[in-house]
Design a protein around this motif. Structure first.
Motif, mmCIF file in Angstrom:
data_model
loop_
_atom_site.group_PDB
_atom_site.id
_atom_site.type_symbol
_atom_site.label_atom_id
_atom_site.label_comp_id
_atom_site.label_asym_id
_atom_site.label_seq_id
_atom_site.Cartn_x
_atom_site.Cartn_y
_atom_site.Cartn_z
ATOM 1 N N ILE A 20 0.861 -1.177 0.000
ATOM 2 C CA ILE A 20 0.000 0.000 0.000
ATOM 3 C C ILE A 20 0.897 1.226 0.000
ATOM 4 O O ILE A 20 1.772 1.366 0.851
ATOM 5 C CB ILE A 20 -0.944 0.014 1.219
ATOM 6 N N GLY A 21 0.679 2.099 -0.983
ATOM 7 C CA GLY A 21 1.475 3.307 -1.101
ATOM 8 C C GLY A 21 2.613 3.130 -2.083
ATOM 9 O O GLY A 21 2.753 2.097 -2.731
ATOM 10 N N SER A 22 3.435 4.162 -2.197
ATOM 11 C CA SER A 22 4.564 4.162 -3.123
ATOM 12 C C SER A 22 5.610 5.145 -2.620
ATOM 13 O O SER A 22 5.287 6.154 -2.003
ATOM 14 C CB SER A 22 4.092 4.566 -4.518
ATOM 15 N N VAL A 23 6.868 4.831 -2.908
ATOM 16 C CA VAL A 23 7.949 5.756 -2.569
ATOM 17 C C VAL A 23 8.618 6.280 -3.841
ATOM 18 O O VAL A 23 9.706 6.831 -3.780
ATOM 19 C CB VAL A 23 9.001 5.110 -1.632
ATOM 20 N N ASN A 24 7.961 6.123 -4.966
ATOM 21 C CA ASN A 24 8.493 6.594 -6.233
ATOM 22 C C ASN A 24 7.895 7.968 -6.544
ATOM 23 O O ASN A 24 6.722 8.064 -6.893
ATOM 24 C CB ASN A 24 8.157 5.599 -7.345
ATOM 25 N N PRO A 25 8.678 9.034 -6.443
ATOM 26 C CA PRO A 25 8.125 10.370 -6.681
ATOM 27 C C PRO A 25 7.729 10.598 -8.140
ATOM 28 O O PRO A 25 6.948 11.484 -8.444
ATOM 29 C CB PRO A 25 9.241 11.313 -6.246
ATOM 30 N N ASN A 26 8.260 9.786 -9.049
ATOM 31 C CA ASN A 26 7.916 9.912 -10.462
ATOM 32 C C ASN A 26 6.608 9.202 -10.801
ATOM 33 O O ASN A 26 6.086 9.364 -11.903
ATOM 34 C CB ASN A 26 9.033 9.358 -11.341
ATOM 35 N N ASN A 27 6.103 8.392 -9.873
ATOM 36 C CA ASN A 27 4.873 7.641 -10.117
ATOM 37 C C ASN A 27 3.997 7.660 -8.862
ATOM 38 O O ASN A 27 3.773 6.628 -8.241
ATOM 39 C CB ASN A 27 5.206 6.198 -10.524
ATOM 40 N N PRO A 28 3.504 8.842 -8.457
ATOM 41 C CA PRO A 28 2.663 8.888 -7.250
ATOM 42 C C PRO A 28 1.317 8.208 -7.496
ATOM 43 O O PRO A 28 0.789 8.225 -8.613
ATOM 44 C CB PRO A 28 2.484 10.393 -7.003
ATOM 45 N N LEU A 29 0.795 7.598 -6.458
ATOM 46 C CA LEU A 29 -0.492 6.900 -6.570
ATOM 47 C C LEU A 29 -1.639 7.868 -6.313
ATOM 48 O O LEU A 29 -1.547 8.744 -5.453
ATOM 49 C CB LEU A 29 -0.562 5.761 -5.556
ATOM 50 N N SER A 30 -2.697 7.667 -7.039
ATOM 51 C CA SER A 30 -3.905 8.465 -6.819
ATOM 52 C C SER A 30 -4.601 7.959 -5.555
ATOM 53 O O SER A 30 -4.381 6.822 -5.127
ATOM 54 C CB SER A 30 -4.845 8.330 -8.014
ATOM 55 N N PRO A 31 -5.447 8.769 -4.955
ATOM 56 C CA PRO A 31 -6.208 8.302 -3.790
ATOM 57 C C PRO A 31 -7.063 7.062 -4.115
ATOM 58 O O PRO A 31 -7.220 6.182 -3.280
ATOM 59 C CB PRO A 31 -7.089 9.496 -3.432
ATOM 60 N N GLN A 32 -7.557 6.974 -5.343
ATOM 61 C CA GLN A 32 -8.348 5.806 -5.739
ATOM 62 C C GLN A 32 -7.486 4.541 -5.778
ATOM 63 O O GLN A 32 -7.943 3.471 -5.386
ATOM 64 C CB GLN A 32 -9.007 6.037 -7.118
ATOM 65 N N SER A 33 -6.252 4.666 -6.244
ATOM 66 C CA SER A 33 -5.347 3.511 -6.272
ATOM 67 C C SER A 33 -5.005 3.036 -4.870
ATOM 68 O O SER A 33 -4.979 1.838 -4.592
ATOM 69 C CB SER A 33 -4.059 3.852 -7.021
ATOM 70 N N LYS A 34 -4.747 3.994 -3.975
ATOM 71 C CA LYS A 34 -4.453 3.633 -2.587
ATOM 72 C C LYS A 34 -5.658 2.955 -1.940
ATOM 73 O O LYS A 34 -5.513 1.984 -1.199
ATOM 74 C CB LYS A 34 -4.050 4.866 -1.777
ATOM 75 N N GLN A 35 -6.859 3.456 -2.236
ATOM 76 C CA GLN A 35 -8.077 2.849 -1.686
ATOM 77 C C GLN A 35 -8.273 1.437 -2.226
ATOM 78 O O GLN A 35 -8.673 0.533 -1.496
ATOM 79 C CB GLN A 35 -9.301 3.708 -1.988
ATOM 80 N N ALA A 36 -7.971 1.221 -3.512
ATOM 81 C CA ALA A 36 -8.082 -0.118 -4.097
ATOM 82 C C ALA A 36 -7.106 -1.081 -3.418
ATOM 83 O O ALA A 36 -7.452 -2.246 -3.164
ATOM 84 C CB ALA A 36 -7.829 -0.057 -5.600
ATOM 85 N N GLN A 37 -5.898 -0.610 -3.105
ATOM 86 C CA GLN A 37 -4.930 -1.451 -2.406
ATOM 87 C C GLN A 37 -5.434 -1.800 -1.010
ATOM 88 O O GLN A 37 -5.327 -2.955 -0.574
ATOM 89 C CB GLN A 37 -3.576 -0.744 -2.318
ATOM 90 N N ALA A 38 -5.995 -0.825 -0.295
ATOM 91 C CA ALA A 38 -6.526 -1.069 1.051
ATOM 92 C C ALA A 38 -7.732 -2.003 1.000
ATOM 93 O O ALA A 38 -7.884 -2.876 1.863
ATOM 94 C CB ALA A 38 -6.902 0.249 1.716
ATOM 95 N N ASP A 39 -8.583 -1.859 -0.008
ATOM 96 C CA ASP A 39 -9.738 -2.748 -0.156
ATOM 97 C C ASP A 39 -9.295 -4.184 -0.378
ATOM 98 O O ASP A 39 -9.893 -5.126 0.154
ATOM 99 C CB ASP A 39 -10.631 -2.291 -1.314
ATOM 100 N N PHE A 40 -8.222 -4.375 -1.174
ATOM 101 C CA PHE A 40 -7.717 -5.723 -1.420
ATOM 102 C C PHE A 40 -7.151 -6.326 -0.131
ATOM 103 O O PHE A 40 -7.365 -7.508 0.163
ATOM 104 C CB PHE A 40 -6.658 -5.707 -2.521
ATOM 105 N N LEU A 41 -6.436 -5.511 0.655
ATOM 106 C CA LEU A 41 -5.927 -5.981 1.945
ATOM 107 C C LEU A 41 -7.083 -6.422 2.840
ATOM 108 O O LEU A 41 -7.040 -7.493 3.456
ATOM 109 C CB LEU A 41 -5.107 -4.889 2.628
ATOM 110 N N ASN A 42 -8.144 -5.620 2.903
ATOM 111 C CA ASN A 42 -9.306 -5.975 3.715
ATOM 112 C C ASN A 42 -9.977 -7.252 3.222
ATOM 113 O O ASN A 42 -10.439 -8.061 4.025
ATOM 114 C CB ASN A 42 -10.313 -4.821 3.746
ATOM 115 N N LYS A 43 -10.012 -7.445 1.921
ATOM 116 C CA LYS A 43 -10.581 -8.678 1.366
ATOM 117 C C LYS A 43 -9.772 -9.888 1.846
ATOM 118 O O LYS A 43 -10.341 -10.905 2.242
ATOM 119 C CB LYS A 43 -10.594 -8.613 -0.161
#
Length: 90
Positions: A20-43
């Motif tokens: 969940i998240g990213s440390v690549n400043p050239n490819n920041p994640l959108s809030p929707q992408s972060k939410q999708a990652q969190a939803d998958f973790l919850n699943k």
């Protein structure tokens, strides 16, 4: 006789790594992408077969952009399952 339904590390036969998240400043994640990652973790933690968190790694990136400092965080969870879930595709 007591029924013990707690999972132990001996019960773990499959591990899924979820980031969940990213440390690549050239490819920041959108809030929707972060939410999708969190939803998958919850699943993984709530659907059958339920996984358990057996480890967690945190990576922090600090970047200087001109006079500004950018701090990014990425958390990687290690989810253990008794067996590989059918709904989980790599």
């Amino acid at each position: 006789m007591q029924n013990n339904n707690k999972k132990t590390f001996e019960d773990i036969h499959f591990v899924k790594i979820i980031t969940i998240g990213s440390v690549n400043p050239n490819n920041p994640l959108s809030p929707q992408s972060k939410q999708a990652q969190a939803d998958f973790l919850n699943k993984c933690l709530n659907e059958c077969p339920k996984g358990i968190i057996i480890g967690k790694d945190i990576t922090i990136g600090r970047y200087a952009i001109g006079e500004h400092e950018l701090v990014m965080q990425q958390t990687t969870y290690h989810i253990g399952f008794q067996r590989k879930p059918i709904w989980l595709q790599d």
